[in-house]
Motif scaffolding. Structure first.
Motif, short mmCIF file in Angstrom:
data_model
loop_
_atom_site.label_atom_id
_atom_site.label_comp_id
_atom_site.label_asym_id
_atom_site.label_seq_id
_atom_site.Cartn_x
_atom_site.Cartn_y
_atom_site.Cartn_z
N VAL A 1 -3.61 3.76 -2.60
CA VAL A 1 -3.88 2.54 -3.36
C VAL A 1 -3.23 1.36 -2.65
CG1 VAL A 1 -1.82 2.69 -4.83
CG2 VAL A 1 -3.86 1.53 -5.68
N ARG A 2 -3.89 0.22 -2.70
CA ARG A 2 -3.32 -1.01 -2.17
C ARG A 2 -3.69 -2.16 -3.09
NH1 ARG A 2 -6.57 -4.70 0.61
NH2 ARG A 2 -8.71 -4.00 0.98
N TRP A 3 -2.96 -3.26 -2.96
CA TRP A 3 -3.23 -4.41 -3.81
C TRP A 3 -3.08 -5.69 -3.01
CZ3 TRP A 3 0.43 -8.23 -4.57
CH2 TRP A 3 1.75 -7.92 -4.23
N ALA A 4 -3.69 -6.75 -3.53
CA ALA A 4 -3.58 -8.08 -2.95
C ALA A 4 -3.59 -9.09 -4.09
CB ALA A 4 -4.72 -8.35 -1.97
N SER A 5 -2.89 -10.19 -3.89
CA SER A 5 -2.87 -11.23 -4.91
C SER A 5 -4.26 -11.84 -5.05
CB SER A 5 -1.86 -12.32 -4.54
OG SER A 5 -0.56 -11.77 -4.45
N ALA A 6 -4.64 -12.15 -6.28
CA ALA A 6 -5.96 -12.72 -6.55
C ALA A 6 -5.91 -13.49 -7.85
CB ALA A 6 -7.02 -11.62 -6.61
N THR A 7 -6.87 -14.39 -8.02
CA THR A 7 -7.01 -15.13 -9.27
C THR A 7 -8.01 -14.38 -10.16
OG1 THR A 7 -6.56 -17.23 -8.17
CG2 THR A 7 -7.64 -17.33 -10.31
N VAL A 8 -7.54 -13.92 -11.29
CA VAL A 8 -8.35 -13.14 -12.21
C VAL A 8 -8.39 -13.86 -13.55
CG1 VAL A 8 -8.66 -10.91 -13.33
CG2 VAL A 8 -7.67 -11.02 -11.03
N GLU A 9 -9.58 -14.22 -13.98
CA GLU A 9 -9.77 -14.93 -15.25
C GLU A 9 -8.92 -16.18 -15.31
OE1 GLU A 9 -8.96 -12.19 -18.35
OE2 GLU A 9 -10.61 -10.81 -17.84
N GLY A 10 -8.87 -16.87 -14.19
CA GLY A 10 -8.11 -18.12 -14.14
C GLY A 10 -6.61 -17.97 -14.09
N LYS A 11 -6.12 -16.74 -13.94
CA LYS A 11 -4.69 -16.48 -13.89
C LYS A 11 -4.32 -15.81 -12.58
CE LYS A 11 -4.51 -15.68 -18.90
NZ LYS A 11 -4.11 -14.70 -19.96
N SER A 12 -3.05 -15.87 -12.25
CA SER A 12 -2.55 -15.18 -11.06
C SER A 12 -2.48 -13.69 -11.37
CB SER A 12 -1.17 -15.71 -10.66
OG SER A 12 -1.25 -17.07 -10.29
N GLY A 13 -3.22 -12.90 -10.64
CA GLY A 13 -3.25 -11.47 -10.88
C GLY A 13 -3.36 -10.70 -9.58
N MET A 69 0.84 -1.20 0.00
CA MET A 69 0.00 0.00 0.00
C MET A 69 0.87 1.24 0.00
SD MET A 69 -3.25 0.85 2.45
CE MET A 69 -4.32 2.24 2.05
N ILE A 70 0.34 2.33 -0.59
CA ILE A 70 1.04 3.61 -0.62
C ILE A 70 -0.01 4.71 -0.66
CG2 ILE A 70 1.20 3.74 -3.13
CD1 ILE A 70 4.00 4.95 -2.75
N ALA A 71 0.33 5.87 -0.07
CA ALA A 71 -0.55 7.03 -0.04
C ALA A 71 0.19 8.22 -0.63
CB ALA A 71 -1.01 7.34 1.38
N ALA A 72 -0.55 9.12 -1.26
CA ALA A 72 0.02 10.32 -1.86
C ALA A 72 -0.65 11.54 -1.26
CB ALA A 72 -0.17 10.30 -3.38
N TYR A 73 0.15 12.58 -0.96
CA TYR A 73 -0.33 13.81 -0.34
C TYR A 73 -0.15 14.97 -1.30
CZ TYR A 73 -0.33 11.22 4.06
OH TYR A 73 -0.57 10.30 5.05
N ALA A 74 -1.11 15.89 -1.28
CA ALA A 74 -0.95 17.12 -2.06
C ALA A 74 0.16 17.98 -1.48
CB ALA A 74 -2.27 17.89 -2.08
N ASP A 75 0.32 17.92 -0.14
CA ASP A 75 1.40 18.64 0.54
C ASP A 75 1.88 17.75 1.68
OD1 ASP A 75 2.36 20.65 2.84
OD2 ASP A 75 2.62 21.62 0.90
N ASP A 76 3.18 17.78 1.96
CA ASP A 76 3.73 16.90 3.00
C ASP A 76 3.12 17.16 4.37
OD1 ASP A 76 5.36 15.65 1.20
OD2 ASP A 76 7.07 16.99 1.54
N ASP A 77 2.57 18.35 4.59
CA ASP A 77 2.02 18.71 5.89
C ASP A 77 0.52 18.44 6.00
OD1 ASP A 77 2.53 19.74 8.50
OD2 ASP A 77 1.54 21.62 7.93
#
Length: 470
Positions: free
Chosen positions: A154-166, A138-146
């Motif tokens: 956005v974050r991601w996790a492993s999953a099976t998509v259309e029968g493939k590893s995605g 996971m990662i976050a983006a800021y308009a300003d550091d303060d």
């Protein structure tokens, strides 16, 4: 204007740039270290010793701090009563989940907590769902550091998509949670799957930063210690080599031609009944090489570990185990650096947890209590008798209300305090003298003024006398 898909792909690329550094930290935490220096043509024995030389001290540094960080209460600053948002903490089982979040932030420098709408076990009442995530996913983006809240995450996790590893990818902004799927390892071909509004009004992500600075950087506990960990492993390897090959006396012989059997193998020297080496050649001389002194190598290992303790402000007893026969004052002084380090971490992480609980209220459409504060469990190694004596003196000598001292009892949670308060309210309701005292207080504040107070006091005295004679 970039679409959520475009922004998600950009953030995934930024997260990929951090993968190598974060994976290295993860490997060192799990004991998969870079090997110590070995000769170019090292034998099998050397390679075995190199594997055995890894002494993973980094988890001790992280655990020593993480095990002193336990949130056990959340109280409103206006009324000093338990804040209503504490129920979300209990519902999400954060008593147990908080440790993993703290360890991730301490190890990598960052960790993330996401708050989204959810339902309870019966599905009747909408309640927020609180979950923690590693910065490797996971990662976050800021308009300003303060800024207090991230602009996107956005974050991601492993999953099976259309029968493939995605992958399945979640993208968060200040209004919506977008869910994508991807059949590639880098998430470059995102396809929309679902989306829903979270209702928080801000991006529902809280970033836990360890030792943050004003430039948006956060440094974990592990990365600065990798060089010291490698030094300790090298010293341990040198010790094992010396211990294996030169920790015993070696006998030498000179001036004698070796003899071989018919197969070309050297013939051992003859030994008589007194276990003395014998040689027929009069020019033969026997001597002895002393064993290698292992104490300098042991001191080198201790020095590397002490340096790690100093740099990380970890008590020497946690790494060396040599803190014995010391006075209470000496032990307190030895742990002073660790106490200051823990206090700083609690201040930073405490604010993060307060933001998490405020998010829970915002997701439900309520108002966030900005005055409420979390309380941390006292993890100091003091005896209960000492604490009870000190709290008793505060109550008697300084007249501090007893209820205000309950949270300072080690091991007592906010749930325990709430139960005690209900017990006291029940006992007070059943006590006639308490009812009479309440009546006196109400009368004192009425329109009768001083006469009403005096009359009420007379009634109270008569009732007390009757109760005593009864």
């Amino acid at each position: 204007m970039p679409t959520p898909t475009d922004t998600a792909v950009e953030l995934l690329a930024r997260l990929s740039d951090e993968t190598e550094r974060l994976d290295r930290i993860d490997k060192y935490l799990r004991g998969e270290h870079d090997g110590p220096y070995t000769p170019r043509k090292a034998s099998r024995e050397y390679k075995i010793l190199a594997q055995r030389s890894v002494t993973n001290l980094l988890p001790l540094v992280v655990n020593g701090l993480a095990q002193s960080l336990y949130v056990d209460g959340y109280r409103s600053g206006d009324t000093d009563e338990p804040a209503s948002a504490w129920r979300h903490w209990q519902h999400n089982g954060l008593d147990a989940r908080q440790s993993a979040i703290h360890r991730a932030a301490l190890s990598y420098g960052r960790a993330y907590v996401v708050v989204v709408p959810g339902k309870d076990a019966e599905g009747a009442e909408a309640v927020p769902t609180v979950r923690g995530y590693s910065p490797r996913r996971m990662i976050a983006a800021y308009a300003d550091d303060d800024d207090e809240w991230p602009e996107y995450a956005v974050r991601w996790a492993s999953a099976t998509v259309e029968g493939k590893s995605g992958r399945r990818v979640w993208f968060y902004d200040d209004e919506t949670v977008h869910v994508f799927t991807s059949t590639s390892a880098d998430g470059g071909d995102l396809a929309p799957e679902d989306s829903y509004e979270h209702g928080a009004g801000v991006t529902p992500v809280v970033e836990f930063r360890h030792l943050p600075d004003l430039e948006g950087r956060a440094l974990g506990e592990v990365e600065p210690l990798i060089a010291l960990q490698d030094r300790a492993n090298q010293s341990t390897f040198d010790l094992l080599v010396a211990q294996t090959f030169s920790s015993f006396k070696i006998r030498t012989v000179s001036g004698m031609a070796p003899k071989f059997d018919d197969d070309g193998n050297p013939v051992p020297l003859p030994v008589d009944a007194a276990r003395l080496l014998m040689a027929t050649d009069p020019d033969t001389k026997f001597s002895q090489l002393d064993e290698t002194d292992l104490r300098p190598l042991l001191d080198s290992i201790d020095a590397a570990v002490r340096h790690m303790a100093v740099v990380s402000q970890t008590p020497p007893s946690d790494l060396l185990g040599q803190l014995v026969n010391l006075s209470a004052e000496a032990i307190t002084a030895a742990r002073d650096g660790a106490n200051r380090r823990r206090a700083e971490t609690q201040a930073v992480f405490g604010e993060c947890w307060e933001k998490v609980l405020r998010l829970c209220e915002l997701v439900l459409g309520g108002d966030a209590d900005t005055s409420a504060q979390v309380s941390w469990r006292d993890m100091e190694g003091r005896s209960l008798a000492q604490i009870a004596d000190a709290l008793g003196k505060l109550a008697q000598t300084l007249e501090v209300p007893v209820e205000a001292l309950w949270p300072r009892i080690p091991g007592v949670t906010q749930t325990d305090i709430e139960a005690w308060q209900r017990m006291r309210a029940t006992d007070r309701a059943a006590d006639p003298l308490s009812k009479l005292a309440d009546h006196v207080n109400q009368t004192a504040g009425g329109d009768g003024g001083l006469d009403n107070v005096i009359n009420a006091a007379d009634v109270a005295a008569s009732a007390a006398t009757g109760a005593a004679s009864g």
